[in-house]
Design a protein around this motif. Structure first.
Motif, PDB file in Angstrom:
ATOM      1  N   ALA A 164       2.673   4.639  11.181  1.00 35.56           N
ATOM      2  CA  ALA A 164       1.284   4.860  11.600  1.00 35.56           C
ATOM      3  C   ALA A 164       0.667   6.021  10.824  1.00 35.56           C
ATOM      4  N   THR A 165       0.646   5.906   9.513  1.00 38.00           N
ATOM      5  CA  THR A 165       0.012   6.931   8.688  1.00 38.00           C
ATOM      6  C   THR A 165      -1.468   6.626   8.540  1.00 38.00           C
ATOM      7  N   ASN A 166      -1.785   5.513   7.903  1.00 41.15           N
ATOM      8  CA  ASN A 166      -3.184   5.139   7.706  1.00 41.15           C
ATOM      9  C   ASN A 166      -3.526   3.823   8.407  1.00 41.15           C
ATOM     10  N   ARG A 167      -2.735   3.468   9.421  1.00 41.52           N
ATOM     11  CA  ARG A 167      -2.987   2.233  10.147  1.00 41.52           C
ATOM     12  C   ARG A 167      -2.548   2.389  11.599  1.00 41.52           C
ATOM     13  N   ARG A 168      -3.122   1.605  12.477  1.00 43.53           N
ATOM     14  CA  ARG A 168      -2.683   1.539  13.876  1.00 43.53           C
ATOM     15  C   ARG A 168      -1.462   0.626  13.941  1.00 43.53           C
ATOM     16  N   VAL A 169      -0.458   1.041  14.693  1.00 47.34           N
ATOM     17  CA  VAL A 169       0.761   0.252  14.839  1.00 47.34           C
ATOM     18  C   VAL A 169       0.969  -0.067  16.310  1.00 47.34           C
ATOM     19  N   ILE A 170       1.236  -1.328  16.589  1.00 46.77           N
ATOM     20  CA  ILE A 170       1.389  -1.821  17.956  1.00 46.77           C
ATOM     21  C   ILE A 170       2.744  -2.512  18.071  1.00 46.77           C
ATOM     22  N   SER A 171       3.553  -2.089  19.022  1.00 49.80           N
ATOM     23  CA  SER A 171       4.868  -2.695  19.241  1.00 49.80           C
ATOM     24  C   SER A 171       4.874  -3.345  20.621  1.00 49.80           C
ATOM     25  N   VAL A 172       5.079  -4.657  20.660  1.00 47.94           N
ATOM     26  CA  VAL A 172       4.922  -5.408  21.907  1.00 47.94           C
ATOM     27  C   VAL A 172       6.274  -5.692  22.565  1.00 47.94           C
ATOM     28  N   ASP A 173       6.229  -5.974  23.855  1.00 50.76           N
ATOM     29  CA  ASP A 173       7.351  -6.586  24.577  1.00 50.76           C
ATOM     30  C   ASP A 173       7.124  -8.094  24.555  1.00 50.76           C
ATOM     31  N   HIS A 199       2.404  -3.374  25.465  1.00 54.16           N
ATOM     32  CA  HIS A 199       2.628  -2.835  24.132  1.00 54.16           C
ATOM     33  C   HIS A 199       2.588  -1.313  24.132  1.00 54.16           C
ATOM     34  N   LEU A 200       3.179  -0.754  23.082  1.00 51.95           N
ATOM     35  CA  LEU A 200       3.017   0.652  22.744  1.00 51.95           C
ATOM     36  C   LEU A 200       2.116   0.709  21.524  1.00 51.95           C
ATOM     37  N   ALA A 201       1.139   1.594  21.526  1.00 61.36           N
ATOM     38  CA  ALA A 201       0.212   1.690  20.404  1.00 61.36           C
ATOM     39  C   ALA A 201       0.233   3.094  19.831  1.00 61.36           C
ATOM     40  N   PHE A 202       0.215   3.160  18.507  1.00 65.07           N
ATOM     41  CA  PHE A 202       0.226   4.436  17.797  1.00 65.07           C
ATOM     42  C   PHE A 202      -0.949   4.440  16.819  1.00 65.07           C
ATOM     43  N   ASP A 203      -1.898   5.311  17.065  1.00 67.15           N
ATOM     44  CA  ASP A 203      -3.074   5.375  16.205  1.00 67.15           C
ATOM     45  C   ASP A 203      -2.736   6.047  14.884  1.00 67.15           C
ATOM     46  N   ALA A 204      -3.533   5.749  13.876  1.00 68.98           N
ATOM     47  CA  ALA A 204      -3.304   6.292  12.544  1.00 68.98           C
ATOM     48  C   ALA A 204      -3.349   7.815  12.553  1.00 68.98           C
ATOM     49  N   GLN A 205      -2.390   8.435  11.861  1.00 66.09           N
ATOM     50  CA  GLN A 205      -2.335   9.893  11.783  1.00 66.09           C
ATOM     51  C   GLN A 205      -3.410  10.428  10.834  1.00 66.09           C
ATOM     52  N   ASP A 206      -3.721   9.665   9.800  1.00 64.99           N
ATOM     53  CA  ASP A 206      -4.771   9.994   8.848  1.00 64.99           C
ATOM     54  C   ASP A 206      -5.910   9.001   9.064  1.00 64.99           C
ATOM     55  N   PRO A 207      -7.008   9.131   8.345  1.00 59.22           N
ATOM     56  CA  PRO A 207      -8.080   8.142   8.488  1.00 59.22           C
ATOM     57  C   PRO A 207      -7.557   6.716   8.316  1.00 59.22           C
ATOM     58  N   GLU A 208      -7.981   5.838   9.202  1.00 59.12           N
ATOM     59  CA  GLU A 208      -7.480   4.453   9.210  1.00 59.12           C
ATOM     60  C   GLU A 208      -8.115   3.664   8.075  1.00 59.12           C
ATOM     61  N   THR A 209      -7.296   3.349   7.075  1.00 59.82           N
ATOM     62  CA  THR A 209      -7.798   2.619   5.906  1.00 59.82           C
ATOM     63  C   THR A 209      -7.059   1.311   5.666  1.00 59.82           C
ATOM     64  N   ALA A 210      -6.006   1.032   6.446  1.00 59.27           N
ATOM     65  CA  ALA A 210      -5.202  -0.172   6.253  1.00 59.27           C
ATOM     66  C   ALA A 210      -5.238  -1.025   7.510  1.00 59.27           C
ATOM     67  N   PRO A 211      -4.998  -2.325   7.375  1.00 57.75           N
ATOM     68  CA  PRO A 211      -5.002  -3.200   8.552  1.00 57.75           C
ATOM     69  C   PRO A 211      -3.944  -2.769   9.559  1.00 57.75           C
ATOM     70  N   PRO A 212      -4.185  -3.001  10.836  1.00 57.14           N
ATOM     71  CA  PRO A 212      -3.184  -2.665  11.845  1.00 57.14           C
ATOM     72  C   PRO A 212      -1.910  -3.465  11.641  1.00 57.14           C
ATOM     73  N   LEU A 213      -0.819  -2.968  12.211  1.00 55.10           N
ATOM     74  CA  LEU A 213       0.490  -3.612  12.104  1.00 55.10           C
ATOM     75  C   LEU A 213       0.999  -3.903  13.505  1.00 55.10           C
ATOM     76  N   TRP A 236       6.560  -1.399   0.291  1.00 59.11           N
ATOM     77  CA  TRP A 236       5.965  -2.742   0.121  1.00 59.11           C
ATOM     78  C   TRP A 236       4.516  -2.748   0.595  1.00 59.11           C
ATOM     79  N   LEU A 237       4.263  -2.149   1.740  1.00 61.22           N
ATOM     80  CA  LEU A 237       2.898  -2.119   2.273  1.00 61.22           C
ATOM     81  C   LEU A 237       1.953  -1.367   1.346  1.00 61.22           C
ATOM     82  N   ASP A 238       2.452  -0.302   0.727  1.00 64.13           N
ATOM     83  CA  ASP A 238       1.608   0.508  -0.156  1.00 64.13           C
ATOM     84  C   ASP A 238       1.201  -0.242  -1.413  1.00 64.13           C
ATOM     85  N   ARG A 239       1.967  -1.287  -1.774  1.00 58.80           N
ATOM     86  CA  ARG A 239       1.633  -2.051  -2.980  1.00 58.80           C
ATOM     87  C   ARG A 239       0.557  -3.095  -2.732  1.00 58.80           C
ATOM     88  N   LEU A 240       0.249  -3.368  -1.476  1.00 57.04           N
ATOM     89  CA  LEU A 240      -0.729  -4.425  -1.165  1.00 57.04           C
ATOM     90  C   LEU A 240      -2.161  -3.927  -1.361  1.00 57.04           C
TER      91      LEU A 240
END
Length: 263
Positions: A42-51, A7-21, A259-263
């Protein structure tokens, strides 16, 4: 057997306040196809993109069905996301994501399905697999050499460019980073969708984002979408085809972020 997905992982750019994606790509793709999308999300969440298995740098397996791929994604969520996560899947990855939602819903905070429906399709991509298998990679030193060979059976230049992203050339030796034999043998599973799951429906927040120029989410699939995913919201990205994230990355990312911001 579950596979450990690179996977490629991208940590949150701001404080992590949302579930990872977690992001699952489609057939013939790889995690890096979503690299720019992942960085933007990856603003307020960690994002992981897998193979996905049999793609990119992931392990190969003769088994290529949706329960197996869903199991791989579940393992990645547990290992790399550290718990429940949002899950985004495109095409084949979208079917694997839906299969996971219907098998282990406790692992998901929400589901995003990009331009695919929980149905079987009449078309097959076996022709593209055969075209890649027919390429003589012996002694190939340049990607353009393979492109010329592929052009005989795959006239679409953009599609060839996409397929060629899975060609590795190192030290004068070329090979496909795709398990073409497994993809060929398992194509009926890939164009289909399982009939039975541990759970009859996933009632968590769900977004189906389809391309306005694509026929992968036909109107007659909406009843099944709403039966399996009763909280589903269906949106259309006008002017986009099946590879909507590549054709309209800004609009695609904007729709997801809204959509994510509305959750």
């Amino acid at each position: 057997m579950l596979l450990s997905l690179p996977h490629l992982a991208f940590d949150a750019q701001d404080p992590e306040t949302a579930p990872p994606l977690l992001i699952a790509h489609g057939l013939f793709g790889q995690g890096r196809n979503f690299q720019s999308i992942a960085k933007r999300l990856a603003t307020n969440r960690r994002v992981i993109s897998v193979d996905m298995r049999n793609h990119g740098t992931a392990p190969w397996s003769d088994l290529m069905d949706y329960p197996s791929m869903a199991g791989d994604l579940a393992e990645s969520i547990r290992t790399n996301a550290g718990g429940p996560a949002m899950l985004l899947g495109h095409s084949m990855g979208g079917k694997a994501a839906m299969a996971l939602a219907l098998a282990e819903p406790e692992l998901l905070c929400g589901l995003i399905v990009a331009d695919i429906a929980p149905i079987g399709y009449g078309h097959s991509h076996i022709g593209y697999v055969a075209a890649m298998q027919a390429v003589d990679v012996a002694g190939v030193a340049r990607r353009s050499d393979v492109d010329r060979q592929l052009a005989e059976t795959v006239p679409d230049r953009n599609l060839r460019a996409f397929l060629l992203q899975s060609l590795s050339i190192q030290d004068g030796s070329a090979r496909w980073r795709l398990n073409l034999a497994a993809l060929s043998a398992e194509m009926p599973n890939l164009v289909g969708f399982p009939d039975r799951f541990p759970y009859p429906a996933y009632d968590g927040p769900t977004l189906f984002l389809r391309g306005g120029k694509s026929d992968y989410v036909p109107p007659d699939s909406e009843a099944k979408i709403r039966r399996l995913f009763p909280a589903a919201e269906i949106q259309t990205l006008e002017g986009a085809g099946h590879w909507l994230h590549a054709e309209q990355p800004e609009a695609f990312t904007g729709a997801l972020a809204a959509w994510l911001d509305r959750l």
